[in-house]
Structure formats: C-alpha cells, structure tokens
Design an enzyme around this catalytic site. Structure first.
Site, PDB file in Angstrom:
ATOM      1  N   PHE A 173     -11.202  -1.840   5.965  1.00  0.00           N
ATOM      2  CA  PHE A 173     -11.626  -1.362   4.808  1.00  0.00           C
ATOM      3  C   PHE A 173     -13.281  -1.290   5.019  1.00  0.00           C
ATOM      4  O   PHE A 173     -13.966  -1.709   3.723  1.00  0.00           O
ATOM      5  CB  PHE A 173     -11.064  -2.412   3.647  1.00  0.00           C
ATOM      6  CG  PHE A 173      -9.835  -1.901   3.039  1.00  0.00           C
ATOM      7  CD1 PHE A 173      -8.693  -1.992   3.786  1.00  0.00           C
ATOM      8  CD2 PHE A 173      -9.764  -1.513   1.579  1.00  0.00           C
ATOM      9  CE1 PHE A 173      -7.680  -1.410   3.325  1.00  0.00           C
ATOM     10  CE2 PHE A 173      -8.608  -0.801   1.264  1.00  0.00           C
ATOM     11  CZ  PHE A 173      -7.622  -1.090   1.970  1.00  0.00           C
ATOM     12  N   CYS A 175      -4.031   1.695  -7.872  1.00  0.00           N
ATOM     13  CA  CYS A 175      -4.129   0.497  -8.128  1.00  0.00           C
ATOM     14  C   CYS A 175      -5.798  -0.128  -8.134  1.00  0.00           C
ATOM     15  O   CYS A 175      -6.216  -0.744  -9.103  1.00  0.00           O
ATOM     16  CB  CYS A 175      -3.591  -0.307  -6.679  1.00  0.00           C
ATOM     17  SG  CYS A 175      -1.762  -0.062  -6.966  1.00  0.00           S
ATOM     18  N   ASN A 192      -7.606  -7.194  -4.677  1.00  0.00           N
ATOM     19  CA  ASN A 192      -7.756  -5.716  -4.758  1.00  0.00           C
ATOM     20  C   ASN A 192      -9.097  -5.382  -5.103  1.00  0.00           C
ATOM     21  O   ASN A 192      -9.857  -4.586  -4.729  1.00  0.00           O
ATOM     22  CB  ASN A 192      -6.833  -5.032  -5.928  1.00  0.00           C
ATOM     23  CG  ASN A 192      -5.625  -4.596  -5.231  1.00  0.00           C
ATOM     24  OD1 ASN A 192      -5.315  -4.677  -4.002  1.00  0.00           O
ATOM     25  ND2 ASN A 192      -4.628  -4.059  -6.099  1.00  0.00           N
ATOM     26  N   ARG A 231      -3.055  10.105  -8.369  1.00  0.00           N
ATOM     27  CA  ARG A 231      -3.713   9.485  -9.312  1.00  0.00           C
ATOM     28  C   ARG A 231      -5.048   8.848  -9.163  1.00  0.00           C
ATOM     29  O   ARG A 231      -5.253   8.214  -7.960  1.00  0.00           O
ATOM     30  CB  ARG A 231      -2.761   8.494 -10.020  1.00  0.00           C
ATOM     31  CG  ARG A 231      -1.626   9.001 -10.626  1.00  0.00           C
ATOM     32  CD  ARG A 231      -0.508   7.845 -10.838  1.00  0.00           C
ATOM     33  NE  ARG A 231      -0.162   7.153  -9.886  1.00  0.00           N
ATOM     34  CZ  ARG A 231       1.089   6.195  -9.836  1.00  0.00           C
ATOM     35  NH1 ARG A 231       1.451   5.664 -11.013  1.00  0.00           N
ATOM     36  NH2 ARG A 231       1.402   5.609  -8.770  1.00  0.00           N
ATOM     37  N   ARG A 237       0.909  -1.290   0.161  1.00  0.00           N
ATOM     38  CA  ARG A 237       0.030  -0.064   0.235  1.00  0.00           C
ATOM     39  C   ARG A 237       0.880   1.163  -0.100  1.00  0.00           C
ATOM     40  O   ARG A 237       1.821   1.148   0.710  1.00  0.00           O
ATOM     41  CB  ARG A 237      -0.926   0.002   1.337  1.00  0.00           C
ATOM     42  CG  ARG A 237      -2.041  -1.058   1.437  1.00  0.00           C
ATOM     43  CD  ARG A 237      -2.355  -1.177   2.605  1.00  0.00           C
ATOM     44  NE  ARG A 237      -1.330  -1.522   3.744  1.00  0.00           N
ATOM     45  CZ  ARG A 237      -1.501  -1.592   4.899  1.00  0.00           C
ATOM     46  NH1 ARG A 237      -2.534  -1.142   5.524  1.00  0.00           N
ATOM     47  NH2 ARG A 237      -0.546  -1.866   5.536  1.00  0.00           N
ATOM     48  N   GLY A 264     -16.727   6.941   2.543  1.00  0.00           N
ATOM     49  CA  GLY A 264     -16.299   8.158   2.423  1.00  0.00           C
ATOM     50  C   GLY A 264     -16.416   8.574   0.702  1.00  0.00           C
ATOM     51  O   GLY A 264     -17.494   8.395   0.130  1.00  0.00           O
TER      52      GLY A 264
HETATM   53  C1  UDX Z   1      -4.069  -1.107  -2.648  1.00  0.00           C
HETATM   54  C2  UDX Z   1      -4.224  -2.160  -1.835  1.00  0.00           C
HETATM   55  O1  UDX Z   1      -4.616  -2.164  -0.454  1.00  0.00           O
HETATM   56  C3  UDX Z   1      -2.819  -2.824  -1.787  1.00  0.00           C
HETATM   57  O2  UDX Z   1      -2.658  -4.189  -1.394  1.00  0.00           O
HETATM   58  C4  UDX Z   1      -2.194  -3.117  -3.133  1.00  0.00           C
HETATM   59  O3  UDX Z   1      -0.940  -3.713  -3.219  1.00  0.00           O
HETATM   60  C5  UDX Z   1      -2.280  -1.674  -4.095  1.00  0.00           C
HETATM   61  O4  UDX Z   1      -3.658  -1.188  -4.041  1.00  0.00           O
HETATM   62  P1  UDX Z   1      -3.242   1.536  -2.023  1.00  0.00           P
HETATM   63  O5  UDX Z   1      -3.648   1.812  -3.475  1.00  0.00           O
HETATM   64  O6  UDX Z   1      -1.992   2.199  -1.764  1.00  0.00           O
HETATM   65  O7  UDX Z   1      -3.123  -0.081  -2.003  1.00  0.00           O
HETATM   66  O8  UDX Z   1      -4.214   2.002  -1.415  1.00  0.00           O
HETATM   67  P2  UDX Z   1      -5.428   1.494  -0.096  1.00  0.00           P
HETATM   68  O9  UDX Z   1      -4.701   1.755   1.246  1.00  0.00           O
HETATM   69  O10 UDX Z   1      -5.713   0.309  -0.497  1.00  0.00           O
HETATM   70  O11 UDX Z   1      -6.457   2.484  -0.366  1.00  0.00           O
HETATM   71  C6  UDX Z   1      -7.087   2.715  -1.746  1.00  0.00           C
HETATM   72  C7  UDX Z   1      -8.296   3.783  -1.693  1.00  0.00           C
HETATM   73  O12 UDX Z   1      -9.434   3.307  -0.905  1.00  0.00           O
HETATM   74  C8  UDX Z   1      -7.959   4.966  -1.093  1.00  0.00           C
HETATM   75  O13 UDX Z   1      -8.266   5.985  -1.901  1.00  0.00           O
HETATM   76  C9  UDX Z   1      -8.492   5.018   0.153  1.00  0.00           C
HETATM   77  O14 UDX Z   1      -8.785   6.085   0.791  1.00  0.00           O
HETATM   78  C10 UDX Z   1      -9.855   4.499  -0.066  1.00  0.00           C
HETATM   79  N1  UDX Z   1     -10.232   3.526   1.218  1.00  0.00           N
HETATM   80  C11 UDX Z   1      -9.662   2.559   1.976  1.00  0.00           C
HETATM   81  C12 UDX Z   1     -11.597   3.748   1.623  1.00  0.00           C
HETATM   82  O15 UDX Z   1     -12.181   4.669   1.090  1.00  0.00           O
HETATM   83  N2  UDX Z   1     -12.025   3.413   2.650  1.00  0.00           N
HETATM   84  C13 UDX Z   1     -11.542   2.142   3.280  1.00  0.00           C
HETATM   85  O16 UDX Z   1     -11.983   1.719   4.425  1.00  0.00           O
HETATM   86  C14 UDX Z   1     -10.001   2.032   2.845  1.00  0.00           C
END
Ligand code: UDX
Length: 459
Positions: A265, A276, A224, A343, A153, A269
């Site tokens: 998760f 990703c 994902n 992004r 992440r 929001g």
């Molecule tokens: C993600 C996966 O978590 C990771 O395992 C993979 O390797 C790459 O993609 P990342 O893109 O860094 O990682 O972000 P992540 O922490 O997963 O958050 C993704 C999006 O979801 C963010 O915009 C975050 O704000 C949103 N999110 C996350 C929510 O809206 N609610 C949640 O409960 C968790």
C-alpha cells in the site's frame, strides 16, 4: 453447521460460498429478485476470480442454496447479515437494510439465533441491533449479536476469506464466541479443501482475535482508513518527488524496508477508489465527529485523494497542450485490476474530465466496459488495447491489469499518433517503452524520453 447468509453482494456471496466450501450447510438469500434469479440459475452477478467455481462446487455438493430472506431466517441458528451499507449524502452509512433484516428476524424467528453483523457498520451498530431485537421480537426469540468484520479485497476475495491474516470477532457472550470459533475452525487451522492452491496444507494458521462488539466494529473502519492514509501519504510524497526531481518508487522502497512501515500500500497513482476505502473513510470521519472527535487527518486523506484526478489531468494538459479534439486512449476503467467494479474508480473520474474537455476518448478494460457503458456511453469502447490506442495522441494507463504489461510496444508504436504513455499506476516497463521509442511519464518521478537504439547505416 447450518448457516444463513443474508445478502449476496461481494461480501455475502463470498462468505456464503466459502463457508460452504469449508463444510458448512449454507442458505444464502438475496432481496433483489433479478440477482436471486441469476444465482439460482448458476449465473454470477459479479466478476470475481474463483467465486463461480466455489459457488458451483458448493451447490452441486448440496451445501449451498439461494432463496428468500424469510426462508433464510427460519433455516439456521447462525445468521450472517451481509447487506449493503452504502453512504448517505452526509457520509453516514445507510443502515436501513440492516434494520429491516433485524425487524424480519424479530418478527419471524423463534428459539435461539446467533446474529452476526458482517456488513461494514459504524461503531455501536451491534448495540442498536440488540436493542431493536429486544423491542420488536414477538416469538420469544433468544439471541446473541456478534460483530465479524470482513477484510476481503475485490479481485482476491475468495483467497482473502480462506487464507485471512486475521479473523476478528466482537462478542458479549461465550456462546457466541464458541459458535463463531466452531464456524471458523477449518480456516483457523487451515484444514479444508482449498479451491485455489494445490498443496495448501502448508499455509500459516490465521489469527483469531476475540474482542467486544464495539472494538470489532472500529477495527474495520480504522483498518481501511489507515490503508487509505498510507496511499494518500505516498501520493503526497510522489508530488514532492516530481517537484524536486526524486523517484518515488525508490523512496517507497526505502520506506517499506522498515517492517514498522511495510512495503504494501505504498504504490502511488491516480488515487484509491472502489466501494470500500472512499466510503469507509467518510463514514469514519462522521463516526468520529458524532463522538466529538475531529478526525482532520482523514479529511486531508480524502482531499489528497480527490486531487489525484486533477493532478493527473494536469500531466496530460502539460504534454498535449490543447486537449479539445485530441484523441486519448484509456487503458483500464475498473478501480483496480481483477474486478469489473467501477464504483468510485479514479479512471471513471478521469474519463469524465477528458470527455468534458471534448477529447475523443477510446477505452479498453478486460472486464469493466459493460458497467462503464451505462455510465459513460460517449466513450468509444474497443475490443483490445491496441484498437483503443489507434491514432491516440497519448495512451493513459489507469488500471494496472497484467495484460497491459505484456503489450508489444513496437507494434503499438505503429498504431499511435504520438508514442506517449502517461502511466497513472507506475505499472508499465519504462525501459522496454523507451527502447521502443515511447515517451514515458509516470507518477512521482519515473519519466523518460525515447532511447531509440542507434541504427548503424553501412555506407
Ligand atoms: C479494500 C481493503 O483492502 C479490504 O481489506 C476491505 O475489506 C475492503 O476495501 P478493495 O476495495 O477491494 O479492498 O481494494 P484495495 O485492494 O484495498 O484497493 C483500494 C484502492 O486503492 C484501489 O483503487 C487501488 O488501486 C488503490 N491502491 C491500493 C493504491 O492506489 N495504492 C496502493 O498501494 C494500494
């Protein structure tokens, strides 16, 4: 072991630095000359906690160097391919960078190579890679192709690499499994000098899952897409809570207490962003379609996510009525905290919508403003959260950076035109805000009007 890592983006740079950190000899290559120059000069091309420290450590210990891909191919027995696989217009992953690396390996390498795909790729890419190497290798190259998806992440990628929940490898040869087990042994046993935590030896061992290449490739997209589904699910529940006057934070809490669901998760929001989740959901839908499976469930996950921006703007419209000419303050532009990455950031989509409504948009983000300026020069970028809030008709919380929670609300109340906070991440302290005279509107229920302490007037 001598290891080459091709591609120095988030995944490649973290992989190269952390493999060097656990004791391997690593050559990291980058085709973007400017980025390669920065890395050779010790300058980080991205903001990522701990990464600069780990890279500098490894370079000064002589275990990490940066150079051209041609050199990397001849340098090591194990080659990790970490190049970008951005989405094409139709949602497919663009595999051209992977193919050109495979072509270079086929043309240049001789002897044995373990070729590890670490980039996020559609299922059966490993099979394609094997065929491509067979057709194009000219120097008697012997090789195995393995899949080793990453689950890093942004914002915690170094920690996620060194302390993973699981390491997944997809192999079709015992030699490949043996080499990958040797490469990851320090992490599997959690025996290495940790750059993040002092007393690190106590940590749980990481699971090491060995499967076939196709299943390993699918694990990444499925994982994902499932995370994205959880987020869209709780966002739909949030809409329902708003409609019936319930509180989504309580609902999520009640759901998450069931270990089959899990509490992570489930934060509602303004939607998921980043490089990703959105592209992996799209790619997974396409992969399924090509295999005759209609993954309509994920299409709905995407639609729900795309509607989050308009749903949030409706909240602003409901409070401010005519938007044109009004001043709005944006707290956060990055797609999530602890990264400078914008992004597919919902905050950027919201900013674009509010600019189109001809609002005066002021913004502050601790790390992402330089990147946002190239995309949205019309925004007034401010030096801090308070400056951004000056004269604002509303303050929007779009990225839950820790520092926004520590705001002096009484001081803020003296700066804004209207003490109104619309919290797109349910991250701010409702009690403190209302006590300081703010109206607070959250996602999925938590909203409150100012609860000013009665002032005792002595007569
Ligand atoms: C993600 C996966 O978590 C990771 O395992 C993979 O390797 C790459 O993609 P990342 O893109 O860094 O990682 O972000 P992540 O922490 O997963 O958050 C993704 C999006 O979801 C963010 O915009 C975050 O704000 C949103 N999110 C996350 C929510 O809206 N609610 C949640 O409960 C968790």
């Amino acid at each position: 072991m001598k290891i080459s890592v091709i591609g120095a983006g988030y995944v490649g740079l973290t992989t190269a630095a952390c493999l060097a950190q656990i004791g391997h000899d690593v050559f990291c290559s980058e085709s973007d000359k400017q980025k390669l120059g920065m890395l050779q000069a010790g300058v980080m091309p991205v903001f990522e906690p701990h990464l600069e420290h780990v890279v500098k450590n490894a370079c000064s210990a002589g275990r990490l160097r940066f150079g051209a891909t041609e050199e990397a191919i001849g340098w090591a027995d194990a080659i990790f391919i970490c190049v970008g696989t951005p989405p094409l217009a139709n949602g497919d992953a663009d595999l051209s960078a992977i193919e050109s690396v495979a072509r270079m390996i086929a043309k240049r390498a001789s002897g044995y190579r373990l070729i590890v795909e670490k980039s996020t790729v559609p299922v059966q890419t490993g099979a394609q890679l094997r065929k491509h190497l067979l057709v194009h290798s000219t120097n008697g190259l012997k090789y195995d192709v393995a899949s080793n998806p990453e689950f890093l992440r942004e914002g915690t990628s170094v920690e996620d690499f060194l302390h993973p929940d699981r390491i997944v490898i997809g192999v079709d040869a015992s030699r490949a499994e043996k080499m990958l087990r040797e490469i990851y042994e320090p992490i599997i046993d959690q025996i290495f000098d940790c750059p993040i935590h002092d007393a690190c030896g106590q940590r749980k061992e990481s699971a090491f899952l060995v499967t076939d290449t196709g299943s390993a490739e699918l694990i990444k997209h499925a994982a994902n897409s499932f995370l994205a589904m959880k987020i869209s699910f709780i966002n739909m529940v949030a809409n329902l809570c708003e409609a019936v006057g319930a509180d989504v934070t309580k609902v999520a809490q009640g759901m998450g207490l069931d270990p089959r669901i899990g509490s992570t998760f489930l934060n509602p929001g303004i939607g998921f962003g980043g490089f990703c989740l959105p592209k992996d959901v799209q790619a997974f839908i396409r992969i399924a379609e090509k295999s005759g499976c209609d993954f309509s469930l994920l299409k709905e996950v995407e639609t729900i996510n795309q509607r989050r921006v308009e749903h949030f703007v409706e909240k602003i419209r409901k409070e401010l009525w005519v938007l044109r000419g009004k001043r709005i303050c944006l707290w956060g532009l990055a797609f999530k905290p602890n990264t400078d990455d914008i992004r597919f950031a919902p905050a950027i989509a919201i900013a674009k919508t509010l600019l189109a409504e001809r609002m005066q948009v002021r913004a502050f983000d601790p790390q992402a403003m330089e990147k946002a300026k190239t995309l949205l020069p019309e925004i007034t970028y401010c030096n801090n959260a308070y400056e951004a809030a000056e004269g604002a008709d509303a303050v929007l919380l779009l990225t839950e950076w820790e520092e926004f929670r520590r705001t002096d609300w009484c001081h803020l109340a003296t700066l804004v035109e209207r003490p109104l906070i619309i919290d797109g991440r349910n991250a701010l302290p409702l009690e403190d805000l209302t006590r300081s005279g703010f109206e607070y509107i959250g996602i999925g229920g938590p909203s409150a009007s100012p609860r000013l302490e009665p002032v005792m007037i002595r007569v």
